[in-house]
Design an enzyme around this catalytic site. Sequence first.
Site, mmCIF file in Angstrom:
data_model
loop_
_atom_site.group_PDB
_atom_site.id
_atom_site.type_symbol
_atom_site.label_atom_id
_atom_site.label_comp_id
_atom_site.label_asym_id
_atom_site.label_seq_id
_atom_site.Cartn_x
_atom_site.Cartn_y
_atom_site.Cartn_z
ATOM 1 N N CYS A 28 1.360 -1.105 0.221
ATOM 2 C CA CYS A 28 -0.289 -0.102 0.008
ATOM 3 C C CYS A 28 0.929 1.147 0.038
ATOM 4 C CB CYS A 28 -1.109 -0.042 1.464
ATOM 5 S SG CYS A 28 -2.781 0.995 0.857
ATOM 6 N N HIS B 149 -3.910 -4.688 -0.040
ATOM 7 C CA HIS B 149 -3.860 -6.113 1.890
ATOM 8 C C HIS B 149 -3.095 -7.281 1.762
ATOM 9 C CE1 HIS B 149 -2.648 -1.623 3.525
ATOM 10 N NE2 HIS B 149 -3.574 -1.736 2.625
ATOM 11 N N GLU C 154 -1.175 -8.889 3.395
ATOM 12 C CA GLU C 154 -1.704 -9.928 4.530
ATOM 13 C C GLU C 154 -3.335 -10.173 5.382
ATOM 14 O OE1 GLU C 154 -1.054 -6.329 3.697
ATOM 15 O OE2 GLU C 154 -2.186 -5.198 5.307
HETATM 16 N N1 GLN Z 1 -2.044 7.081 2.885
HETATM 17 C C1 GLN Z 1 -1.772 5.804 1.865
HETATM 18 C C2 GLN Z 1 -3.435 5.748 0.807
HETATM 19 O O1 GLN Z 1 -4.468 6.914 1.480
HETATM 20 C C3 GLN Z 1 -1.822 4.567 2.111
HETATM 21 C C4 GLN Z 1 -3.165 3.996 2.232
HETATM 22 C C5 GLN Z 1 -2.136 2.111 3.578
HETATM 23 O O2 GLN Z 1 -1.525 1.994 3.248
HETATM 24 N N2 GLN Z 1 -2.865 1.555 4.389
HETATM 25 O O3 GLN Z 1 -3.376 6.273 -0.463
#
Ligand code: GLN
Length: 545
Positions: free
Chosen positions: A382, A508, A510
Site C-alpha cells: 500500500c 493488503h 497480509e
Molecule cells: N496513505 C495511503 C493512501 O491513502 C496509503 C494507505 C495505506 O497504506 N493503507 O492511499
Amino acid sequence: MSTKYIFVTGGVTSSLGKGIICSSLGRLLVARGLRVTIQKLDPYINVDPGTMNPYEHGEVYVTDDGAETDLDLGHYERFLGIKTSQTNNVTTGRIYYDVITKERKGAYLGKTVQVIPHITDEIKSHVLKLGRSNDYDVVLIEVGGTVGDIESLPYIEAMRQLRYDVGRKNTLSIHLTLVPYLAAAGELKTKPTQHSVKTLSESGLSPDILVCRSEYPLDKSIRAKIAQFCNVEIEDVIASLDAETIYEVPLLMQEEGLDTRVIEKLGLPEKNADLKKWIEFVDKVKRPSKRVSIALVGKYVEHHDAYKSIVEALIHGGAMNDAGVQIKWVQSDYLTDSNVAVQLKDVTGILVAPGFGGRGIEGKLAAVKYARTSNIPFFGICLGMQCAVIEYARNCAGMEGANSTEFDENNSFPVIDLMPDQRDVENKGGTMRLGKYECDLVEGTKAQKAYDAERIDERHRHRFEVNNELRQKLIDSGLTVSGINPERNLVEIIEIESHPWFVGVQFHPELRSTVYDPHPLFTEFVKASLQTVGKSVGADIEEIV
Ligand code: GLN
C-alpha cells in the site's frame, strides 16, 4: 441441530488474549467438522476502528465486504480459515448509531428509548443475525473489555437475556481470567479470579468454564479451590500457560480438554479433531531449519500490533519455506540515505509498510532506494508500494521532486494522486477504497507466477492511487506494471524485472494469509530473501550516500 452460542468474557485485566482463546477454540471445533464463526463485540463508542490512531488500536483489519474492523477478526480468519464480514464486528458506536437512526424514523412508536430493552435488543439482533443465517453450528461471541467495566454492562446483560431467548442448553459462558503468581508469597493466587467470577455472576452470567491464564501450571489443589469458589466442576478449570507461539494455543487447549468440555456441555457431535496439518505447521514455526532476517520499515514500529497481519503473514510465508522469520523493526523517521546501509546491514529482505501521512516518508524512500540499488528483495504494501513508485519516478524516470499529493499537494510530478471520486470526500469514516477488488495479472511477471492465476482479488484500504497520467512515463523508464484493476484501470501491482525480487502492491495481501492458505506473495518474498542469505548483498555505504 440448533445453533449454539458461546459467550467469552474476560476478567481481572485486559490483554489476556481472549481473541487467541476464541480463535483456538474455534479451530478445535472446526477440526471436528463443525461450522463455526466468531463475532467480536467492542464496547467503545467509535462506530468502527477505521478512524482510530494505530497507537490506540493497532491494525485495522479489513474484510472482503470493506468493513474496517478489530484486529481480532484477523486471528479468526487465520485460525479458522473462514471469511468474516461487517457482521462479525459490532461496536457500541454502531449499536447506538442504529438505535438513534431508528428512533429518528419513529420506529419505536413513541416509547422512551432505553438501554434495556432497546440497546440490548439491538445487540441481540446483531448476534442472532449470524446464528439465524443457518450457516453455522456454533457462534462464538467475544465480548471485548473486562468484566466490571461500565462499557461492557449492556453486552453482558444482552448475553444474559440471550441465554433465555435461545434456550440455556444452546449457550455456554466461558470466562477468561488470570491466576497471578506472587513471588513474595511463592504462590499462585486465585482471589482475582474469585472476584471476577463474582462480578460476572452478579450480572447473571455465571461461567460454565473458566480458562485461567497463568505463568505456572495449576496443580490439582489450585484447580479444586477455583472450582469450589467459582461454582464450576474441576474439569471446567482450564489452564492456559504462556505459549511459544500463538499457533500452539489450540493444541494446548486440546490437551487441557477445553473442546471436549464444550462439546459435552452443548451436546455437540463427538467427532475426533483432525489437527494433523495444524501440528505440522506449528512444528515448522517452532523448529525451522533456517532463519531469515527481514526489515519491517514503518512509522508505528514501537507498536507491533499496528502491523499484526503482516507479522503473521511473514510467519506463514516462513513456514512454507521451512524458515523462521526474524523481524527487524525499523523506525522510518530516522532513516536517511546516509545511514540506511548501516541500519539495514543484517537484513536480507526489506518490507515497507502501509501508513498514512507524511511523517517518515523520506526514510521509507531511503529504504526503497537501498533495496533497489542493492538487489535486496523488496516488498512494498500500500503506502510501501506508493513509496516504491515515488522513488522510481525520482531516481529512474527523471521526475525530480515526484511525490504523492498526500504529502505535497503541489509537487511537480504527482505520481501518486487522489482518484476524482475521493476529492470531495469530507467524512473520514468508511470512505476510503475499501474491501475486495479484482486485479488482472500480466503473464510472466513475478506476481503472476506467485499467484499462478490470471485474475485475483485482494482487499484494499487507501485513498490514493498511481496517477494514470504519469503511468506510461514510468513504464517507459523500465517499471513493470504487473497487476491492473479491470473495472477502473488502476495500477495494483508494480515490479522491477531486472531486480531479484522487487514487488509493490496497492492492496493488503497480509489480510488474506491464513495458516492453511499462506499468501503466495509472502511465501515468494521469504523465498527470495532466503536466496540472499550468505550472499554479499547491500551496496557500499559510500555508493549510496
Ligand atoms: N496513505 C495511503 C493512501 O491513502 C496509503 C494507505 C495505506 O497504506 N493503507 O492511499
